[in-house]
Motif scaffolding. Structure first.
Motif, PDB file in Angstrom:
ATOM      1  N   GLN A 185       4.448  14.333  -1.738  1.00 13.42           N
ATOM      2  CA  GLN A 185       5.673  14.321  -0.928  1.00 13.42           C
ATOM      3  C   GLN A 185       5.776  13.102  -0.028  1.00 13.42           C
ATOM      4  O   GLN A 185       6.833  12.479   0.082  1.00 13.42           O
ATOM      5  CB  GLN A 185       5.742  15.597  -0.082  1.00 13.42           C
ATOM      6  N   HIS A 186       4.657  12.740   0.623  1.00 10.60           N
ATOM      7  CA  HIS A 186       4.692  11.663   1.603  1.00 10.60           C
ATOM      8  C   HIS A 186       3.830  10.488   1.153  1.00 10.60           C
ATOM      9  O   HIS A 186       2.686  10.676   0.752  1.00 10.60           O
ATOM     10  CB  HIS A 186       4.213  12.160   2.965  1.00 10.60           C
ATOM     11  N   PRO A 187       4.368   9.260   1.240  1.00  7.43           N
ATOM     12  CA  PRO A 187       3.600   8.082   0.831  1.00  7.43           C
ATOM     13  C   PRO A 187       2.592   7.670   1.900  1.00  7.43           C
ATOM     14  O   PRO A 187       2.644   8.133   3.044  1.00  7.43           O
ATOM     15  CB  PRO A 187       4.680   7.012   0.654  1.00  7.43           C
ATOM     16  N   LYS A 188       1.677   6.773   1.527  1.00 10.86           N
ATOM     17  CA  LYS A 188       0.820   6.160   2.531  1.00 10.86           C
ATOM     18  C   LYS A 188       1.706   5.474   3.568  1.00 10.86           C
ATOM     19  O   LYS A 188       2.721   4.906   3.203  1.00 10.86           O
ATOM     20  CB  LYS A 188      -0.095   5.109   1.881  1.00 10.86           C
TER      21      LYS A 188
ATOM     22  N   THR B  91     -14.062   8.741   4.647  1.00 11.84           N
ATOM     23  CA  THR B  91     -14.664   7.462   5.002  1.00 11.84           C
ATOM     24  C   THR B  91     -13.922   6.354   4.260  1.00 11.84           C
ATOM     25  O   THR B  91     -13.623   6.504   3.074  1.00 11.84           O
ATOM     26  CB  THR B  91     -16.148   7.433   4.604  1.00 11.84           C
ATOM     27  N   CYS B  92     -13.632   5.255   4.942  1.00 10.74           N
ATOM     28  CA  CYS B  92     -12.878   4.174   4.312  1.00 10.74           C
ATOM     29  C   CYS B  92     -13.654   2.867   4.360  1.00 10.74           C
ATOM     30  O   CYS B  92     -14.128   2.454   5.424  1.00 10.74           O
ATOM     31  CB  CYS B  92     -11.522   3.990   4.996  1.00 10.74           C
TER      32      CYS B  92
ATOM     33  N   GLY C 122       0.798  -1.223   0.000  1.00 10.37           N
ATOM     34  CA  GLY C 122       0.000   0.000   0.000  1.00 10.37           C
ATOM     35  C   GLY C 122       0.825   1.264   0.000  1.00 10.37           C
ATOM     36  O   GLY C 122       0.291   2.361  -0.098  1.00 10.37           O
ATOM     37  N   SER C 123       2.157   1.135   0.112  1.00  9.56           N
ATOM     38  CA  SER C 123       3.011   2.315   0.118  1.00  9.56           C
ATOM     39  C   SER C 123       3.877   2.332  -1.145  1.00  9.56           C
ATOM     40  O   SER C 123       3.643   1.580  -2.098  1.00  9.56           O
ATOM     41  CB  SER C 123       3.873   2.339   1.384  1.00  9.56           C
ATOM     42  N   THR C 124       4.916   3.180  -1.145  1.00  7.70           N
ATOM     43  CA  THR C 124       5.705   3.419  -2.344  1.00  7.70           C
ATOM     44  C   THR C 124       7.013   2.642  -2.341  1.00  7.70           C
ATOM     45  O   THR C 124       7.420   2.061  -1.330  1.00  7.70           O
ATOM     46  CB  THR C 124       6.031   4.914  -2.463  1.00  7.70           C
ATOM     47  N   VAL C 125       7.705   2.694  -3.490  1.00  9.25           N
ATOM     48  CA  VAL C 125       9.011   2.044  -3.622  1.00  9.25           C
ATOM     49  C   VAL C 125      10.007   2.651  -2.642  1.00  9.25           C
ATOM     50  O   VAL C 125      10.803   1.938  -2.019  1.00  9.25           O
ATOM     51  CB  VAL C 125       9.529   2.168  -5.075  1.00  9.25           C
ATOM     52  N   SER C 126       9.968   3.970  -2.482  1.00  5.44           N
ATOM     53  CA  SER C 126      10.915   4.624  -1.562  1.00  5.44           C
ATOM     54  C   SER C 126      10.694   4.143  -0.129  1.00  5.44           C
ATOM     55  O   SER C 126      11.656   4.002   0.641  1.00  5.44           O
ATOM     56  CB  SER C 126      10.773   6.150  -1.646  1.00  5.44           C
TER      57      SER C 126
ATOM     58  N   ASN D 222      -1.757   0.441   5.596  1.00  5.95           N
ATOM     59  CA  ASN D 222      -1.260   1.773   5.254  1.00  5.95           C
ATOM     60  C   ASN D 222      -2.318   2.607   4.570  1.00  5.95           C
ATOM     61  O   ASN D 222      -2.480   3.795   4.855  1.00  5.95           O
ATOM     62  CB  ASN D 222      -0.031   1.647   4.337  1.00  5.95           C
ATOM     63  N   GLY D 223      -3.060   1.986   3.641  1.00  3.33           N
ATOM     64  CA  GLY D 223      -4.093   2.719   2.923  1.00  3.33           C
ATOM     65  C   GLY D 223      -5.232   3.161   3.815  1.00  3.33           C
ATOM     66  O   GLY D 223      -5.732   4.281   3.693  1.00  3.33           O
ATOM     67  N   CYS D 224      -5.657   2.275   4.721  1.00  2.36           N
ATOM     68  CA  CYS D 224      -6.734   2.632   5.654  1.00  2.36           C
ATOM     69  C   CYS D 224      -6.307   3.769   6.573  1.00  2.36           C
ATOM     70  O   CYS D 224      -7.090   4.683   6.859  1.00  2.36           O
ATOM     71  CB  CYS D 224      -7.157   1.411   6.465  1.00  2.36           C
TER      72      CYS D 224
END
Length: 395
Positions: free
Chosen positions: A140-143, A182-183, A45-49, A171-173
């Protein structure tokens, strides 16, 4: 008001997490690193970095080593050439079609690179459903930071509070919650054991997810009254505090005393207990008594619904009740409302519904017979001898 629905891509639109893990595992193996799934899982749910920082922490990988992500990109393309893109999650297209017909704006907000998002959505023929595609690389900031969701809402031109996010990862939630959106979490077993407890609701499939369900989740998250169902002439909707005086007026009519809902509580008691009732019945139990509203005038003409009850101290049942303003009786409104409620109750998982009716209340007896209820021999200890119990089997 719900205006926009924002989708994560990996694990929500396509079942890609096993594929991504396979790619990284293969590339790292060539460098002498055997990455375990437990190490990889926090990056879902997050980025490569974000993953590069995890690899640095556990394996000493240089987080600035651009050759590693580049090799992953090449390997991913090679595997796509051999295997094709990861498959769509079942019923995704049908769900997107339902949301589009309902008029929602839709976006993808994924941690994947923008080019990959474009390729995947185009390949599977779902790109036309989305107004925008946003990548975690654009913020700028990932999940679990909210940046990518806030960016999507900004481009759509709507407020974060007007959005519903569909996610499959912890991470996404967390990112959706941080964005004040709302998620709705999708439990994808191939995404690993994700903690989805920050979502408003967790679903296990998309085959029955439609606009009304999305609206209900959104309304409950914001403590707003949700539409339960509608018929040709009626809307069945959750109560608001401002509705209670009108409903008590109906329940207090002399001819309402024998209605299936029973004698009304005092108005003050209804008002004082409404907040607890709303949270418990509507948001937790997904049941309750609801307003019956005449479509053409918007007037509340009754109250009907289902509630969980304890009978004879041990038996748990779902009991249906209704009451219609005496001015609107003998016009088929009670039958129309109750028939719709029976259908909704079955869709929400009820197996049996029960009614308690005075034997000499012939209008109610005839109504439940018409609806398909069957009289039983069951008797509640606190009921009078002339109180009958009727049961309906949900199909």
């Amino acid at each position: 008001m719900l205006k926009g629905i924002i989708f994560d891509m990996d694990g929500v639109l396509i079942n890609s997490e096993p594929f991504h893990y396979q790619v990284w595992k293969e590339v790292l193996k060539q460098r002498g690193i055997e990455i375990s799934y437990e190490i990889y899982k926090p990056c879902i749910g997050s980025t490569v970095s974000f993953l590069m920082e995890i690899l640095h922490e556990h394996y000493g990988v240089d987080p600035q080593d651009r050759s590693l992500p580049e090799q992953v990109k090449i390997t991913k393309e090679e595997m796509i050439q051999k295997q094709g893109y990861p498959p769509l999650i079942p019923y995704v297209k049908e769900m997107l079609e339902r949301f589009q017909r309902a008029g929602y704006m839709m976006a993808v907000a994924s941690s994947s690179p923008k080019v990959y998002i474009e390729q995947v959505t185009a390949f599977w023929g779902i790109d036309h459903y989305f107004q925008i595609l946003v990548s975690g690389e654009q913020v700028q900031h990932p999940k679990p930071a909210p940046d990518v969701f806030l960016k999507a809402a900004e481009i759509l031109g709507i407020l974060p509070q007007e959005c519903l996010v569909i996610e499959d990862s912890e991470n996404g939630c967390k990112a959706a919650k941080a964005a004040d959106m709302t998620c709705m979490a999708y439990y994808n077993p191939d995404s690993g054991k994700q903690k989805l407890n920050t979502a408003a609701v967790v679903v296990e499939g998309f085959e029955e997810i439609d606009a009304m369900f999305a609206e209900k989740i959104y309304c409950h998250h914001h403590h707003l009254p949700a539409l339960v169902c509608e018929t040709e002439r009626l809307l069945i909707k959750e109560m608001e505090e401002k509705d209670i005086p009108r409903l008590m007026e109906i329940c207090s009519q002399e001819t309402s005393q024998d209605a299936c809902e029973g004698i009304a509580k005092p108005l003050q008691e209804e008002l004082e207990g409404f907040e607890t009732y709303r949270r418990y019945m509507y948001e937790l139990c997904d049941m309750g008594y609801w307003c019956v509203i005449k479509k053409d005038t918007g007037e509340i003409i009754g109250r009907a619904g289902v509630e969980p009850k304890y009978w004879n101290d041990s038996k748990t049942v779902v009991e249906m009740g209704y009451v219609i303003d005496e001015q609107f009786r003998h016009q088929g409104f009670a039958y129309e409302a109750c028939k719709a409620i029976l259908q909704v109750s079955g869709q929400r998982g009820a197996r049996y519904l029960h009614c308690r009716i005075q034997r000499d209340n012939q209008p109610s007896v005839e109504l439940v017979k018409k609806l398909g209820f069957v009289k039983t021999d069951y008797h509640l200890n606190q009921d009078s001898e002339d109180m009958e119990v009727w049961r309906y089997t949900c199909s």
